[in-house]
Design a protein around this motif. Sequence first.
Motif, mmCIF file in Angstrom:
data_model
loop_
_atom_site.group_PDB
_atom_site.id
_atom_site.type_symbol
_atom_site.label_atom_id
_atom_site.label_comp_id
_atom_site.label_asym_id
_atom_site.label_seq_id
_atom_site.Cartn_x
_atom_site.Cartn_y
_atom_site.Cartn_z
ATOM 1 N N ILE A 224 0.651 -1.146 0.166
ATOM 2 C CA ILE A 224 -0.072 0.044 0.073
ATOM 3 C C ILE A 224 1.030 1.375 -0.096
ATOM 4 O O ILE A 224 0.345 2.358 0.324
ATOM 5 N N GLY A 225 2.084 1.161 -0.274
ATOM 6 C CA GLY A 225 2.984 2.440 -0.349
ATOM 7 C C GLY A 225 2.939 3.061 -1.590
ATOM 8 O O GLY A 225 2.671 2.639 -2.434
ATOM 9 N N ASN A 226 3.011 4.614 -1.299
ATOM 10 C CA ASN A 226 3.262 5.437 -2.521
ATOM 11 C C ASN A 226 4.236 6.026 -2.184
ATOM 12 O O ASN A 226 4.393 7.170 -1.318
ATOM 13 N N ASN A 227 5.780 5.787 -2.586
ATOM 14 C CA ASN A 227 6.905 6.348 -2.190
ATOM 15 C C ASN A 227 6.990 6.455 -0.573
ATOM 16 O O ASN A 227 7.371 7.525 0.142
ATOM 17 N N ILE B 38 8.006 -6.098 -7.611
ATOM 18 C CA ILE B 38 7.621 -4.751 -7.031
ATOM 19 C C ILE B 38 9.152 -3.807 -7.083
ATOM 20 O O ILE B 38 10.225 -4.434 -6.699
ATOM 21 N N GLU B 39 8.738 -2.598 -7.245
ATOM 22 C CA GLU B 39 10.086 -1.647 -7.416
ATOM 23 C C GLU B 39 10.417 -0.976 -6.222
ATOM 24 O O GLU B 39 9.526 -0.850 -5.154
ATOM 25 N N TYR B 40 11.796 -0.568 -6.028
ATOM 26 C CA TYR B 40 12.177 0.067 -4.955
ATOM 27 C C TYR B 40 13.388 1.020 -5.450
ATOM 28 O O TYR B 40 14.104 0.691 -6.066
ATOM 29 N N SER C 56 18.605 4.259 3.355
ATOM 30 C CA SER C 56 16.953 4.236 3.239
ATOM 31 C C SER C 56 16.603 3.341 1.955
ATOM 32 O O SER C 56 17.217 3.166 1.092
ATOM 33 N N ILE C 57 15.308 2.907 1.953
ATOM 34 C CA ILE C 57 14.596 2.370 0.912
ATOM 35 C C ILE C 57 13.406 2.892 0.737
ATOM 36 O O ILE C 57 12.637 2.806 1.469
ATOM 37 N N THR C 58 13.000 3.399 -0.569
ATOM 38 C CA THR C 58 11.735 3.801 -0.709
ATOM 39 C C THR C 58 11.052 2.743 -1.541
ATOM 40 O O THR C 58 11.447 2.382 -2.500
ATOM 41 N N ILE C 59 9.801 2.620 -1.422
ATOM 42 C CA ILE C 59 9.067 1.491 -1.956
ATOM 43 C C ILE C 59 7.537 1.952 -2.301
ATOM 44 O O ILE C 59 6.802 2.567 -1.666
ATOM 45 N N SER C 60 7.007 1.510 -3.334
ATOM 46 C CA SER C 60 5.572 1.819 -3.780
ATOM 47 C C SER C 60 4.920 0.296 -4.146
ATOM 48 O O SER C 60 5.706 -0.374 -4.483
ATOM 49 N N LYS C 61 3.549 0.390 -4.032
ATOM 50 C CA LYS C 61 2.807 -0.750 -4.434
ATOM 51 C C LYS C 61 2.916 -1.002 -5.870
ATOM 52 O O LYS C 61 3.228 -0.106 -6.541
ATOM 53 N N SER C 62 2.685 -2.005 -6.314
ATOM 54 C CA SER C 62 2.681 -2.634 -7.630
ATOM 55 C C SER C 62 1.174 -2.798 -8.102
ATOM 56 O O SER C 62 0.671 -3.402 -7.061
ATOM 57 N N GLU C 63 0.745 -2.655 -9.179
ATOM 58 C CA GLU C 63 -0.813 -3.067 -9.696
ATOM 59 C C GLU C 63 -0.824 -4.591 -9.390
ATOM 60 O O GLU C 63 -2.009 -5.090 -9.043
ATOM 61 N N LYS C 64 0.300 -5.135 -9.980
ATOM 62 C CA LYS C 64 0.092 -6.652 -10.158
ATOM 63 C C LYS C 64 1.379 -7.243 -9.559
ATOM 64 O O LYS C 64 2.492 -6.762 -9.899
ATOM 65 N N ILE C 65 1.258 -8.233 -8.404
ATOM 66 C CA ILE C 65 2.409 -8.669 -7.806
ATOM 67 C C ILE C 65 2.305 -10.312 -8.320
ATOM 68 O O ILE C 65 1.325 -10.910 -8.248
#
Length: 419
Positions: free
Chosen positions: A245-248, A271-273, A279-288
Motif C-alpha cells: 500500500i506504499g506510495n513512495n 515490486i520496485e524500490y 534508506s529504501i523507498t518503496i511503492s505498491k505495484s498494480e500486479k504482484i
Amino acid sequence: MKKLIIEGCKEISGTIKINGAKNSVVALIPASILTKGKCTITNVPDISDVRILLEMMKELGSEIVFENDTIIIDNKNVSNKPISEHYASKIRASYYFMGSLIGAYHKAEIAYPGGCVIGSRPIDYHIAAFKKMGVHIEEKDSQYTLNVDNLKGCEFYLDFPSVGATINIMLSSVLAEGKTIIENAAKEPEIANVATFLNSMGARVFGAGTSTITIEGVSKLSDGFVETIPDRIEAGTYLIIGALIGNNLKIENVIKEHLLALLCKLKEAGIEYQSTVNSITISKSEKIKAVNVKTSVFPGFPTDLGQPMSALLTQCEGESLFEETIYENRLRHVPHLNSMGANIKAFDNKAIIKGRTPLHGRKVKATDLRAGASMVVAGLIAEGTTEVYNIEHLLRGYERIVDKLSEVGVNIKLIDDEK
Ligand code: EPU
C-alpha cells in the motif's frame, strides 16, 4: 488485554524510521555483565523485551539510565544473584545471562527461558558447549544451576548455526582461559554487533559474521560502547507493507545488505524500490507475481519475516509455495489469514498460498510476535475493520508501531481494556 483496531487502507506515504534491532540489543544488555565498568549502548529500541532485561539488570545491581535511545549501564555494584522464573520466563533472551554470568562469576542460577511458542526451541547446544568448557550443570524445578572452577576455551562445532548458542558461547568464552573456536557459527548480523561490543570492552573476538569465530580469552574487560544495528525485521515488515500500500514510502535507518533476501524476493514479484546509503523507498505495484519463499539462516530469507511475507503472498497473482525451515510451529497465523479470506493450505511446515484473494476485516489473534506483524499487514490491506487481539506479543518487538503507522496515514488505534 490490549488490541489493535486497524482500518484497511489504499495508500500510505511518508517516512518510517527504523529502530535498533531487538535481537541484537537483547544480547548486548546481558553482555554488559561481563565488565564492572560502564557501558553505553546507542540506538536502543524502547520495547517491552528491553524493559524486562533492564529490570533483570537492576535486580543484579546495575545502575541504568535509559534516555533518548541510549542506555548507560554502570555495573560497579553488580553481584551474582539467581534469576527467577518471574523474569527469565518472560523472554527468550534471558538465556544470555547464562553465558555472561558464567563468564564473569563462574556461577549462574537461572530459570528456563520464555519466548514465543513457535517450536520446541531446545537449548541443548548452549548446554553442551558450557559442559565442554568445564561447567557443571544441574537442572531442577525448571531451573539451571551452572558452576565452574576453571573455565576453559574449547573448540565447538554447532550441528545447526544457532544464533543463541553462537552468542552464548562468545559470552562465556571471552574471559575463559585459552582459545575458543566456534565452527558452523551463525552468521546473522546481530552476532557481529555483539562481537563489536565485546571487542570495545577489550575482548578478542575474530571472525564474527563468518562461520568460524575465534575467541582468545582475556583476563578482564573494561568500559564498552556499541551502536545497535538497525532492526532488519522491523524494516522488512514495513517494506512488505510498502510493497502492498506504499506510495513512495521511505524506510529510513536501514542497512540494505541485511535485507537482500527480502529485497530479491520483492523484485522477483515485480515490486520496485529505490535505495540510498541508509534508506529504501518503496511503492505498491498494480500486479504482484507469485513467488516461492523458503526461510533459512542468514543470508537466506529470515524466518522472522516469513509470517508477514505470507500475508503479502495472498495478494500475488498465482500460487506461491511458502516453506518454514527453522521452527516447527510457525504457521499458527494461517487460520487467521484464512478467516480474513486468504486461500492457504498449510501442511508439514509448508503452505500453498493461492492469490490474489481480497481480504476482509475480522477479529484475529496475534499468536506470537511475528504472527502479530502478519495480522497487521493483513489488516492494512483488508476491506473494513480488523481487530487484532493478544498484541502484547507484537509490542515486544515493534517500537511505537501505532504511531509509526499513523504518521504515514493509517487509521490504527491501540485499545487497552485494562485501563
Ligand atoms: N536449536 C536447537 N538447539 C539449540 C539451539 C537452537 O535445536 O541449542 C534450534 C532451535 O530449536 C531452532 C533453530 O535451532 O529450530 C534456530 O534457533 P536459534 O538458536 O538460531 O534461535 P534463537 O537464538 O532461539 C533467535 C531470535 C529469534 C530468531 C532466531 C533465528 C532472539 C532472542 N531470538 O532465536 O527471534 O527467529 O534467532 O534468527 O534473538 C523473533 O524475533 O521473532 C524471534 C523468534
